[in-house]
Design a protein around this motif. Structure first.
Motif, mmCIF file in Angstrom:
data_model
loop_
_atom_site.group_PDB
_atom_site.id
_atom_site.type_symbol
_atom_site.label_atom_id
_atom_site.label_comp_id
_atom_site.label_asym_id
_atom_site.label_seq_id
_atom_site.Cartn_x
_atom_site.Cartn_y
_atom_site.Cartn_z
ATOM 1 N N LEU A 47 0.839 -1.200 0.000
ATOM 2 C CA LEU A 47 0.000 0.000 0.000
ATOM 3 C C LEU A 47 0.877 1.255 0.000
ATOM 4 C CD1 LEU A 47 -2.944 0.974 0.130
ATOM 5 C CD2 LEU A 47 -2.738 0.941 2.615
ATOM 6 N N ALA A 48 1.918 1.266 0.805
ATOM 7 C CA ALA A 48 2.838 2.408 0.854
ATOM 8 C C ALA A 48 3.543 2.601 -0.479
ATOM 9 C CB ALA A 48 3.855 2.219 1.973
ATOM 10 N N ARG A 49 3.941 1.503 -1.123
ATOM 11 C CA ARG A 49 4.594 1.594 -2.435
ATOM 12 C C ARG A 49 3.643 2.166 -3.480
ATOM 13 N NH1 ARG A 49 7.226 -4.318 -1.962
ATOM 14 N NH2 ARG A 49 9.138 -3.719 -0.906
ATOM 15 N N MET A 50 2.410 1.749 -3.427
ATOM 16 C CA MET A 50 1.416 2.244 -4.379
ATOM 17 C C MET A 50 1.160 3.737 -4.169
ATOM 18 S SD MET A 50 -1.186 -1.002 -4.334
ATOM 19 C CE MET A 50 -2.396 -0.343 -5.460
ATOM 20 N N LYS A 51 1.089 4.155 -2.928
ATOM 21 C CA LYS A 51 0.874 5.572 -2.636
ATOM 22 C C LYS A 51 2.062 6.411 -3.092
ATOM 23 C CE LYS A 51 -2.322 5.180 1.237
ATOM 24 N NZ LYS A 51 -2.540 5.483 2.671
ATOM 25 N N LYS A 52 3.271 5.886 -2.903
ATOM 26 C CA LYS A 52 4.473 6.593 -3.338
ATOM 27 C C LYS A 52 4.492 6.712 -4.868
ATOM 28 C CE LYS A 52 9.450 6.638 -2.752
ATOM 29 N NZ LYS A 52 10.607 5.997 -2.126
ATOM 30 N N ARG A 53 4.128 5.643 -5.546
ATOM 31 C CA ARG A 53 4.063 5.670 -7.016
ATOM 32 C C ARG A 53 3.015 6.682 -7.484
ATOM 33 N NH1 ARG A 53 6.035 5.946 -11.818
ATOM 34 N NH2 ARG A 53 4.723 5.047 -13.423
ATOM 35 N N LYS A 54 1.884 6.728 -6.787
ATOM 36 C CA LYS A 54 0.816 7.656 -7.137
ATOM 37 C C LYS A 54 1.303 9.107 -7.000
ATOM 38 C CE LYS A 54 -3.758 9.011 -5.698
ATOM 39 N NZ LYS A 54 -4.745 8.902 -4.650
ATOM 40 N N LEU A 55 2.032 9.408 -5.922
ATOM 41 C CA LEU A 55 2.581 10.748 -5.741
ATOM 42 C C LEU A 55 3.595 11.087 -6.827
ATOM 43 C CD1 LEU A 55 3.059 10.853 -1.873
ATOM 44 C CD2 LEU A 55 1.417 12.159 -3.234
ATOM 45 N N HIS A 56 4.412 10.112 -7.192
ATOM 46 C CA HIS A 56 5.398 10.315 -8.258
ATOM 47 C C HIS A 56 4.687 10.618 -9.586
ATOM 48 C CE1 HIS A 56 9.179 9.964 -10.393
ATOM 49 N NE2 HIS A 56 8.590 9.147 -11.241
ATOM 50 N N LEU A 57 3.619 9.892 -9.862
ATOM 51 C CA LEU A 57 2.851 10.140 -11.080
ATOM 52 C C LEU A 57 2.263 11.545 -11.076
ATOM 53 C CD1 LEU A 57 0.971 6.746 -11.502
ATOM 54 C CD2 LEU A 57 2.668 7.710 -13.064
ATOM 55 N N ARG A 58 1.744 11.972 -9.921
ATOM 56 C CA ARG A 58 1.174 13.314 -9.822
ATOM 57 C C ARG A 58 2.233 14.364 -10.152
ATOM 58 N NH1 ARG A 58 -0.090 15.448 -4.170
ATOM 59 N NH2 ARG A 58 2.101 15.946 -4.411
ATOM 60 N N ASP A 59 3.455 14.171 -9.643
ATOM 61 C CA ASP A 59 4.540 15.105 -9.923
ATOM 62 C C ASP A 59 4.872 15.128 -11.415
ATOM 63 O OD1 ASP A 59 4.682 15.721 -7.231
ATOM 64 O OD2 ASP A 59 6.416 14.427 -6.852
ATOM 65 N N GLU A 60 4.925 13.954 -12.034
ATOM 66 C CA GLU A 60 5.190 13.876 -13.470
ATOM 67 C C GLU A 60 4.102 14.586 -14.273
ATOM 68 O OE1 GLU A 60 6.730 10.208 -15.361
ATOM 69 O OE2 GLU A 60 6.551 9.362 -13.352
ATOM 70 N N ILE A 61 2.852 14.374 -13.881
ATOM 71 C CA ILE A 61 1.720 15.008 -14.567
ATOM 72 C C ILE A 61 1.832 16.524 -14.461
ATOM 73 C CG2 ILE A 61 -0.785 15.358 -14.476
ATOM 74 C CD1 ILE A 61 -0.938 12.334 -13.611
ATOM 75 N N GLU A 62 2.178 17.030 -13.283
ATOM 76 C CA GLU A 62 2.325 18.473 -13.094
ATOM 77 C C GLU A 62 3.462 19.035 -13.935
ATOM 78 O OE1 GLU A 62 2.704 19.195 -8.905
ATOM 79 O OE2 GLU A 62 0.607 18.675 -8.520
ATOM 80 N N GLN A 63 4.572 18.313 -14.030
ATOM 81 C CA GLN A 63 5.700 18.768 -14.842
ATOM 82 C C GLN A 63 5.311 18.836 -16.314
ATOM 83 O OE1 GLN A 63 8.949 16.124 -13.982
ATOM 84 N NE2 GLN A 63 9.325 17.020 -11.964
ATOM 85 N N ILE A 64 4.598 17.836 -16.792
ATOM 86 C CA ILE A 64 4.164 17.830 -18.189
ATOM 87 C C ILE A 64 3.158 18.947 -18.433
ATOM 88 C CG2 ILE A 64 2.900 16.524 -19.938
ATOM 89 C CD1 ILE A 64 4.302 14.017 -18.863
ATOM 90 N N ALA A 65 2.234 19.151 -17.495
ATOM 91 C CA ALA A 65 1.251 20.230 -17.638
ATOM 92 C C ALA A 65 1.956 21.576 -17.725
ATOM 93 C CB ALA A 65 0.274 20.205 -16.467
ATOM 94 N N ASP A 66 3.014 21.764 -16.951
ATOM 95 C CA ASP A 66 3.783 23.005 -17.012
ATOM 96 C C ASP A 66 4.448 23.182 -18.374
ATOM 97 O OD1 ASP A 66 3.080 23.688 -14.431
ATOM 98 O OD2 ASP A 66 4.985 23.038 -13.541
ATOM 99 N N ARG A 67 4.900 22.094 -18.970
ATOM 100 C CA ARG A 67 5.532 22.174 -20.296
ATOM 101 C C ARG A 67 4.506 22.442 -21.389
ATOM 102 N NH1 ARG A 67 9.571 17.346 -21.356
ATOM 103 N NH2 ARG A 67 9.656 18.430 -23.363
#
Length: 65
Positions: free
Chosen positions: A38-58
């Motif tokens: 569960l912790a690994r999945m939550k960490k992956r989810k946060l990482h995805l959110r960061d990637e999505i935000e970076q792409i949205a900024d680009r």
């Protein structure tokens, strides 16, 4: 990865983020779940959110430029 691919990549990342969110919710509702997984999945989810935000900024042009 060029800028033409960004919307497609962002859509894929958002899809995976939603899937992880659903999986996390199911695991939590089940009650007896693997806390490490569960912790690994939550960490992956946060990482995805960061990637999505970076792409949205680009994708979104800088208004001040």
């Amino acid at each position: 990865m060029n800028d033409d691919d960004l919307p497609e990549i962002m859509a894929l990342l958002k899809s995976e983020h939603r899937r992880l969110d659903d999986d996390i919710e199911r695991m939590q509702l089940a009650g007896n779940c693997d806390q490490l997984e569960l912790a690994r999945m939550k960490k992956r989810k946060l990482h995805l959110r960061d990637e999505i935000e970076q792409i949205a900024d680009r994708i979104t042009p800088d208004i001040l430029a």
